[in-house]
Scaffold this active site. Structure first.
Site, short mmCIF file in Angstrom:
data_model
loop_
_atom_site.label_atom_id
_atom_site.label_comp_id
_atom_site.label_asym_id
_atom_site.label_seq_id
_atom_site.Cartn_x
_atom_site.Cartn_y
_atom_site.Cartn_z
N ASP A 29 0.85 -1.19 0.00
CA ASP A 29 0.00 0.00 0.00
C ASP A 29 0.89 1.24 0.00
O ASP A 29 1.90 1.30 0.71
CB ASP A 29 -0.91 -0.01 1.23
CG ASP A 29 -2.06 0.97 1.09
OD1 ASP A 29 -3.22 0.53 1.01
OD2 ASP A 29 -1.80 2.20 1.06
N ILE A 30 0.51 2.24 -0.78
CA ILE A 30 1.31 3.47 -0.93
C ILE A 30 1.28 4.31 0.35
O ILE A 30 2.17 5.13 0.57
CB ILE A 30 0.79 4.27 -2.16
CG1 ILE A 30 1.88 5.14 -2.75
CG2 ILE A 30 -0.46 5.07 -1.83
CD1 ILE A 30 1.55 5.66 -4.15
N ASN A 86 -13.02 -3.14 2.39
CA ASN A 86 -13.96 -2.03 2.54
C ASN A 86 -14.94 -1.99 1.38
O ASN A 86 -14.55 -2.21 0.23
CB ASN A 86 -13.20 -0.70 2.60
CG ASN A 86 -12.32 -0.59 3.83
OD1 ASN A 86 -12.70 -1.04 4.90
ND2 ASN A 86 -11.16 0.03 3.69
N VAL A 95 -10.98 3.13 -3.71
CA VAL A 95 -10.60 2.61 -5.03
C VAL A 95 -11.60 1.51 -5.38
O VAL A 95 -11.76 0.54 -4.62
CB VAL A 95 -9.16 2.05 -5.03
CG1 VAL A 95 -8.81 1.49 -6.41
CG2 VAL A 95 -8.15 3.14 -4.64
N HIS A 99 -10.14 -4.98 -3.21
CA HIS A 99 -8.78 -5.20 -2.70
C HIS A 99 -8.89 -5.60 -1.25
O HIS A 99 -9.62 -5.01 -0.47
CB HIS A 99 -7.93 -3.95 -2.87
CG HIS A 99 -8.60 -2.68 -2.43
ND1 HIS A 99 -9.52 -2.02 -3.21
CD2 HIS A 99 -8.50 -1.98 -1.28
CE1 HIS A 99 -9.95 -0.96 -2.56
NE2 HIS A 99 -9.36 -0.91 -1.37
N HIS A 101 -7.08 -5.66 2.13
CA HIS A 101 -5.95 -5.10 2.89
C HIS A 101 -5.39 -6.20 3.79
O HIS A 101 -6.15 -6.93 4.43
CB HIS A 101 -6.42 -3.96 3.81
CG HIS A 101 -6.93 -2.74 3.11
ND1 HIS A 101 -6.18 -1.59 2.99
CD2 HIS A 101 -8.12 -2.49 2.51
CE1 HIS A 101 -6.89 -0.68 2.35
NE2 HIS A 101 -8.07 -1.19 2.06
P1 AMP Z 1 -9.76 1.62 0.36
O1 AMP Z 1 -9.87 2.91 1.13
O2 AMP Z 1 -10.18 0.41 1.13
O3 AMP Z 1 -10.46 1.72 -1.00
O4 AMP Z 1 -8.22 1.40 0.09
C1 AMP Z 1 -7.52 1.94 -0.99
C2 AMP Z 1 -6.07 1.80 -0.66
O5 AMP Z 1 -5.31 1.94 -1.84
C3 AMP Z 1 -5.56 2.85 0.33
O6 AMP Z 1 -5.02 2.20 1.47
C4 AMP Z 1 -4.51 3.60 -0.47
O7 AMP Z 1 -3.41 4.01 0.32
C5 AMP Z 1 -4.12 2.58 -1.51
N1 AMP Z 1 -3.57 3.13 -2.75
C6 AMP Z 1 -4.07 4.14 -3.48
N2 AMP Z 1 -3.31 4.35 -4.57
C7 AMP Z 1 -2.31 3.44 -4.53
C8 AMP Z 1 -1.20 3.14 -5.37
N3 AMP Z 1 -0.96 3.82 -6.50
N4 AMP Z 1 -0.37 2.13 -5.00
C9 AMP Z 1 -0.59 1.45 -3.87
N5 AMP Z 1 -1.64 1.67 -3.04
C10 AMP Z 1 -2.47 2.65 -3.36
#
Ligand code: AMP
Ligand code: ZN
Length: 120
Positions: A29-30, A86, A95, A99, A101
């Site tokens: 995760d970024i 989520n 996103v 995914h 986590h």
């Molecule tokens: P959610 O809030 O459950 O939709 O999680 C989305 C996750 O994607 C968050 O923890 C972000 O930090 C992560 N995220 C967003 N963009 C990127 C990226 N380019 N590379 C890796 N993780 C990302």
């Protein structure tokens, strides 16, 4: 399709990929919320948990098994870890490509919500 995670799968956007197979990939995760924080995503674009259908049953099970495998590899399977999927606004989804986590390496708090105690 304008999907961030599809772009990561298609290598249009870079990511620190830590696992991949024919069905899923996992990358860091970024914006990590624990010493280890990765996301396990299906190669197939599925928008939310609500969009999972019967043929996806095995794929979703596989995502969870990959999460457990990562925890084992990272060495915190025994201590424990958190997996989160989520869904939509109240779930905090930002996103819209499902995914899972995987967070580990420290003890995490629970629950995420506590109702206010009624005061007399
Ligand atoms: P959610 O809030 O459950 O939709 O999680 C989305 C996750 O994607 C968050 O923890 C972000 O930090 C992560 N995220 C967003 N963009 C990127 C990226 N380019 N590379 C890796 N993780 C990302
Ligand atoms: Zn996608």
């Amino acid at each position: 399709m304008d999907c961030l995670f599809c772009k990561i799968i298609q290598e249009e956007i870079p990511a620190a990929i830590i696992y991949e197979d024919e069905k899923v990939i996992a990358f860091n995760d970024i914006n990590p919320q624990a010493p280890f924080h990765a996301l396990v995503i299906p190669r197939q674009h599925i928008r939310t948990l609500n969009d999972i259908t019967e043929p996806d049953r095995e794929l979703v099970g596989h995502m969870i098994m990959v999460a457990a495998k990562l925890a084992e590899q990272q060495g915190f399977a025994g201590d424990g870890y958190r997996t989160v999927l989520n869904c939509n606004e109240h779930g905090g989804q930002t996103v819209f490509h499902i995914h899972l986590h995987v967070l580990g390496g420290k003890a995490m708090g629970w629950p995420p919500y506590q109702a206010k105690l009624k005061t007399l």
